[in-house]
Design a protein around this motif. Structure first.
Motif, PDB file in Angstrom:
ATOM      1  N   THR A  90     -28.998  18.010  -3.056  1.00 23.00           N
ATOM      2  CA  THR A  90     -28.155  18.622  -2.029  1.00 23.00           C
ATOM      3  C   THR A  90     -26.816  18.981  -2.647  1.00 23.00           C
ATOM      4  O   THR A  90     -26.214  18.164  -3.343  1.00 23.00           O
ATOM      5  N   PHE A  92     -23.020  21.119  -1.751  1.00 22.92           N
ATOM      6  CA  PHE A  92     -22.216  21.789  -0.731  1.00 22.92           C
ATOM      7  C   PHE A  92     -21.778  23.145  -1.255  1.00 22.92           C
ATOM      8  O   PHE A  92     -21.210  23.262  -2.345  1.00 22.92           O
ATOM      9  N   SER A  93     -22.029  24.183  -0.480  1.00 26.88           N
ATOM     10  CA  SER A  93     -21.635  25.538  -0.847  1.00 26.88           C
ATOM     11  C   SER A  93     -20.310  25.890  -0.184  1.00 26.88           C
ATOM     12  O   SER A  93     -20.217  25.917   1.046  1.00 26.88           O
ATOM     13  N   THR A 146     -31.541  27.569   5.874  1.00 25.31           N
ATOM     14  CA  THR A 146     -30.757  27.078   7.005  1.00 25.31           C
ATOM     15  C   THR A 146     -30.744  28.185   8.067  1.00 25.31           C
ATOM     16  O   THR A 146     -31.354  28.062   9.120  1.00 25.31           O
ATOM     17  N   GLU A 147     -30.064  29.296   7.760  1.00 23.94           N
ATOM     18  CA  GLU A 147     -30.058  30.475   8.630  1.00 23.94           C
ATOM     19  C   GLU A 147     -30.733  31.616   7.862  1.00 23.94           C
ATOM     20  O   GLU A 147     -30.072  32.398   7.182  1.00 23.94           O
ATOM     21  N   ASN A 192     -20.056  27.545   3.206  1.00 20.57           N
ATOM     22  CA  ASN A 192     -19.431  26.499   4.021  1.00 20.57           C
ATOM     23  C   ASN A 192     -20.477  25.623   4.704  1.00 20.57           C
ATOM     24  O   ASN A 192     -20.409  25.338   5.902  1.00 20.57           O
ATOM     25  N   GLU A 193     -21.444  25.154   3.907  1.00 15.69           N
ATOM     26  CA  GLU A 193     -22.495  24.280   4.437  1.00 15.69           C
ATOM     27  C   GLU A 193     -23.211  23.584   3.284  1.00 15.69           C
ATOM     28  O   GLU A 193     -23.148  24.020   2.127  1.00 15.69           O
ATOM     29  N   LYS A 194     -23.906  22.512   3.612  1.00 15.88           N
ATOM     30  CA  LYS A 194     -24.761  21.846   2.631  1.00 15.88           C
ATOM     31  C   LYS A 194     -26.081  22.612   2.487  1.00 15.88           C
ATOM     32  O   LYS A 194     -26.628  23.086   3.478  1.00 15.88           O
ATOM     33  N   ARG A 195     -26.566  22.700   1.255  1.00 21.59           N
ATOM     34  CA  ARG A 195     -27.842  23.361   1.010  1.00 21.59           C
ATOM     35  C   ARG A 195     -28.767  22.396   0.267  1.00 21.59           C
ATOM     36  O   ARG A 195     -28.372  21.745  -0.702  1.00 21.59           O
TER      37      ARG A 195
END
Length: 351
Positions: A33, A35-36, A104-105, A40-43
């Protein structure tokens, strides 16, 4: 201790030994994991390492990297497929690190423009409202994910981007906007219908401006039989893929292959498409071990040709040289055995 008790203790020992062995696991990969800051989210990233990666009997090697979109759908089978196709002595490809990128999206990340398409059943509803974020997503891959992989794993400077549907749309868009980011691209049934076929326009604009694609780039497009299997529900996709094919083939500057899978639909085409794509991209990698017995210099000649084709320096792996040496020794090809033994020590000197 009587013999009956000894017998019971022996059986208990064997039972627990077998139980322990039965609990050994076959591991396909590992999860990481990061963080990007771009997104602005964990990937979450799934990583499969080649079978020889941790082999202490050979020198530590570096490996090409395959970046696989829709990782949660494709990772397990792709990891096994890549191991199978990289197995000597009939390897169709080099051993590769496979990096599956979990969504995620998905629509946001994989589409190049903001959609204004209205719902056919309710004109007040705009479809794909969260679309158009692919530029940020490719920045995440190039500026954050790739450095993370290179820092934590032994990587060779050769990478492949693999996508399906919206992922295929994304792969084609990256080829057009940032062709230098990857060496090869795979687009399985790409959604080139997106936003009134915006990528068809971008392809025409790219070739009008640049005339040709950069040297040594590869693109494989797999097309499903969507119209036949689904009663024309996806004719826009079919027409867009065919139009793209015509433009690319007419230009002729790209190492390009298009394959129509008459027995596959949109949801199944990526499996055979990915298999065939690897064989296309790495065509020329496999060498004939039997021919090497009579002409050992052929190995270096073929690797030189393959390196020139890909624009990257590929060498026969130490693992493959060990297989070749075993074959030469078992068949008593003494001169060839000496040649490959010398080559192995030249390429992989003992420390």
């Amino acid at each position: 201790m009587n013999s009956r008790l000894k017998f019971l203790l022996l059986n208990l020992f064997l039972f627990f030994a077998l139980l322990t062995k039965a609990q050994e696991k076959i591991t396909v990969g590992e999860k990481q994991t990061l963080f990007s800051t771009v997104l602005n989210e964990k990937r979450e990233i799934w990583i499969h390492l080649p079978k020889t990666y941790n082999d202490t009997g050979i020198n530590p090697a570096k490996y090409p990297v395959i970046y696989l979109l829709d990782g949660e759908i494709n990772f397990e089978y792709y990891a096994g497929m890549s191991d199978f196709l990289a197995k000597p002595p009939y390897a169709e490809m080099p051993e590769c690190i496979v990096v599956g990128i979990k969504n995620t999206e998905r629509t946001r990340d994989l589409t190049p423009t903001k959609s204004g398409k209205k719902s056919p059943v309710n004109s007040n509803v705009v479809l794909f409202g969260d679309s158009g974020g692919s530029e940020n997503f490719v920045r995440f891959i190039q500026e954050e994910l790739k450095p993370f992989i290179s820092k934590n794993y032994r990587t060779q400077d050769y990478s492949v981007l693999v996508g399906h549907s919206f992922g295929g749309l994304f792969a084609v868009n990256v080829l057009l906007t940032h062709p230098e980011y990857f060496n090869a691209y795979v687009a399985n049934d790409p959604s080139l219908w997106w936003d009134n076929k915006v990528l068809i326009s971008r392809t025409k604009d790219y070739l009008e401006k640049n005339k040709n694609f950069p040297a040594h780039k590869f693109l494989y497009v797999a097309q499903a039989d969507n119209e036949e299997q689904n009663k024309n529900w996806n004719s826009d996709m079919t027409q867009a893929i065919e139009e793209f094919k015509e433009i690319i083939e007419k230009n002729g500057s790209l190492n390009y292959k298009h394959h129509f899978y008459e027995n596959e639909v949109h949801g199944t085409v990526s499996y055979p498409g990915n298999y065939d794509a690897v064989k296309f991209i790495f065509k020329g990698f496999r060498t004939d071990i039997k021919k090497l017995s009579k002409n050992p210099q052929l190995l270096e000649e073929e690797y030189k040709r393959f390196s020139e084709k890909t624009g990257t320096n590929f060498l026969p792996s130490e693992t493959y040289l060990n297989v070749v040496l075993k074959f030469m020794k078992s068949n008593d090809f003494k001169e060839s055995e000496k040649y490959f033994n010398d080559l192995k020590h030249k390429l992989y000197p003992k420390k």
